[in-house]
Design an enzyme around this catalytic site. Structure first.
Site, mmCIF file in Angstrom:
data_model
loop_
_atom_site.group_PDB
_atom_site.id
_atom_site.type_symbol
_atom_site.label_atom_id
_atom_site.label_comp_id
_atom_site.label_asym_id
_atom_site.label_seq_id
_atom_site.Cartn_x
_atom_site.Cartn_y
_atom_site.Cartn_z
ATOM 1 N N PRO A 108 0.809 -1.218 0.000
ATOM 2 C CA PRO A 108 0.000 0.000 0.000
ATOM 3 C C PRO A 108 0.842 1.268 0.000
ATOM 4 O O PRO A 108 1.587 1.523 0.927
ATOM 5 C CB PRO A 108 -0.834 -0.110 1.273
ATOM 6 C CG PRO A 108 -0.179 -1.136 2.106
ATOM 7 C CD PRO A 108 0.637 -1.996 1.220
ATOM 8 N N GLU A 109 0.744 2.017 -1.056
ATOM 9 C CA GLU A 109 1.315 3.356 -1.105
ATOM 10 C C GLU A 109 0.132 4.300 -1.254
ATOM 11 O O GLU A 109 -1.010 3.900 -1.051
ATOM 12 C CB GLU A 109 2.330 3.455 -2.259
ATOM 13 C CG GLU A 109 3.492 2.461 -2.078
ATOM 14 C CD GLU A 109 4.567 2.541 -3.158
ATOM 15 O OE1 GLU A 109 4.780 3.611 -3.716
ATOM 16 O OE2 GLU A 109 5.188 1.492 -3.431
ATOM 17 N N ARG A 118 16.690 -3.069 -0.039
ATOM 18 C CA ARG A 118 15.553 -3.519 -0.837
ATOM 19 C C ARG A 118 15.995 -3.565 -2.285
ATOM 20 O O ARG A 118 17.183 -3.559 -2.567
ATOM 21 C CB ARG A 118 14.353 -2.615 -0.629
ATOM 22 C CG ARG A 118 14.593 -1.180 -0.989
ATOM 23 C CD ARG A 118 13.586 -0.289 -0.331
ATOM 24 N NE ARG A 118 13.814 -0.276 1.116
ATOM 25 C CZ ARG A 118 12.992 0.269 1.989
ATOM 26 N NH1 ARG A 118 11.879 0.811 1.569
ATOM 27 N NH2 ARG A 118 13.261 0.288 3.265
ATOM 28 N N LYS A 126 0.576 8.054 3.305
ATOM 29 C CA LYS A 126 0.079 6.690 3.507
ATOM 30 C C LYS A 126 -0.726 6.550 4.786
ATOM 31 O O LYS A 126 -1.164 5.450 5.118
ATOM 32 C CB LYS A 126 1.257 5.708 3.538
ATOM 33 C CG LYS A 126 2.138 5.762 2.292
ATOM 34 C CD LYS A 126 3.413 4.965 2.496
ATOM 35 C CE LYS A 126 4.455 5.310 1.448
ATOM 36 N NZ LYS A 126 5.758 4.693 1.741
#
Length: 283
Positions: free
Chosen positions: A2-3, A269, A61
């Site tokens: 979720p962004e 990441r 967010k």
DNA sequence: CCTCATTCCTGCGGGC
DNA sequence: TGCCCGCAGGAATGAG
């Protein structure tokens, strides 16, 4: 993940299905999910029961639901990595990772906070000038009508770091996560390791424009697949399968020049970029 | 003051 | 078949 667009879809769903309904009770099935709420599950239950939600707001967010009767208080919701808010029929089976249930006085759908990896959560907070105290350090996001492109571009250039790091820094510009950062950089033909101080105002404002555009498109597509019965925040909507240009496309041809998209480690990441369109800065 | 690595968490998939 | 390990990453936290 979720962004901003996914959170906005959730906000709209909550607005439509939960606003104005008296709350009958709160079940906290997993205390970690309310760890940021002072007084824990008991206080959360005590405050919410008998109250109700006003129209939901969002910054980046984060989203929050002001309470109708407790003036100046709100329920803040953050989805973390894997959080979902579902409006489910009261007799539907519990989800495996159901963490919090908010029941309403009517027998319509209840609100469920479901979160596999438990990075997310919900908690009570006080509002100051309409914003929860715990998120006053979060900058406005590019979809905010009061977002100041030029001021943000200047703030970004003042940082002594690399451009992708700043895109992910929610205190400078919010709502952008790893996926949309890579997409905006691809559209701007910029390598994420470019030093911010050596970019021009024009380059940075264009980058912010692209971030806004890609999130707006995602929101439009999320909006079409979003059907009125429940709010879903799973990043695997049609948008993700069809429209991404960089993220997750390792080895696939760049849609601009055909060069295979490259994947690199960055900030613990992955980053995806076109090796030809997005040249690495000189070391 | 500023930047950056670490930490939290669990399901999934690859390798053996 | 099953186990182990790495990976996914938002953001608070503390170190430097």
């Amino acid at each position: 993940m979720p962004e901003l667009p996914e959170v906005e879809v959730v906000r709209r769903g909550i607005d439509r299905w939960a606003t104005g309904r008296p709350i009958a009770g709160v079940d906290v099935l997993y205390p970690r999910s309310v760890r940021r709420s002072s007084g824990g599950a008991a206080a959360l239950r005590a405050v919410l029961t008998g109250d109700g939600f006003r129209c939901a707001s969002r910054r980046g967010k984060y989203l929050w639901l002001p309470l109708a009767r407790s003036e100046g208080a709100a329920l803040v919701v953050h989805l973390g990595m894997s959080g979902q808010v579902l409006m489910q029929p009261i007799d539907a089976d519990d989800e495996k990772h159901l963490r919090v249930r908010i029941r309403f006085d009517d027998d319509q759908r209840e609100m469920r906070f479901v979160d596999q990896r438990t990075f997310g959560g919900m908690y009570l907070d006080d509002l100051v000038d309409g914003v929860p105290t715990t998120i006053t350090h979060i900058a406005r996001d590019p979809l905010d009508p009061n977002f100041d492109d030029l001021a943000t571009a200047r703030a970004i250039r003042r940082k002594d770091t690399e451009i992708k790091r700043v895109l992910l820094d929610q205190s400078v510009v919010s709502g952008i996560g790893n996926i949309y950062a890579d997409e905006a950089l691809w559209r701007s033909r910029l390598h994420g390791r470019r030093p911010t101080s050596r970019l021009t105002n024009g380059q940075v404002t264009q980058l912010l424009d692209h971030a806004r555009d890609v999130m707006t498109s995602a929101l439009d597509q999320g909006g079409t697949s979003f059907d009125s019965l429940y709010v879903n925040v799973n990043g695997e909507s049609g948008y993700f399968e069809r429209s991404l240009d960089a993220y997750g496309r390792e080895g696939e041809p760049c849609r601009r020049c055909g060069a295979p998209i490259r994947r690199e480690a960055f900030m613990n990441r992955s980053s995806f970029r076109c090796p030809r369109c997005q040249r690495a800065p000189r070391p």
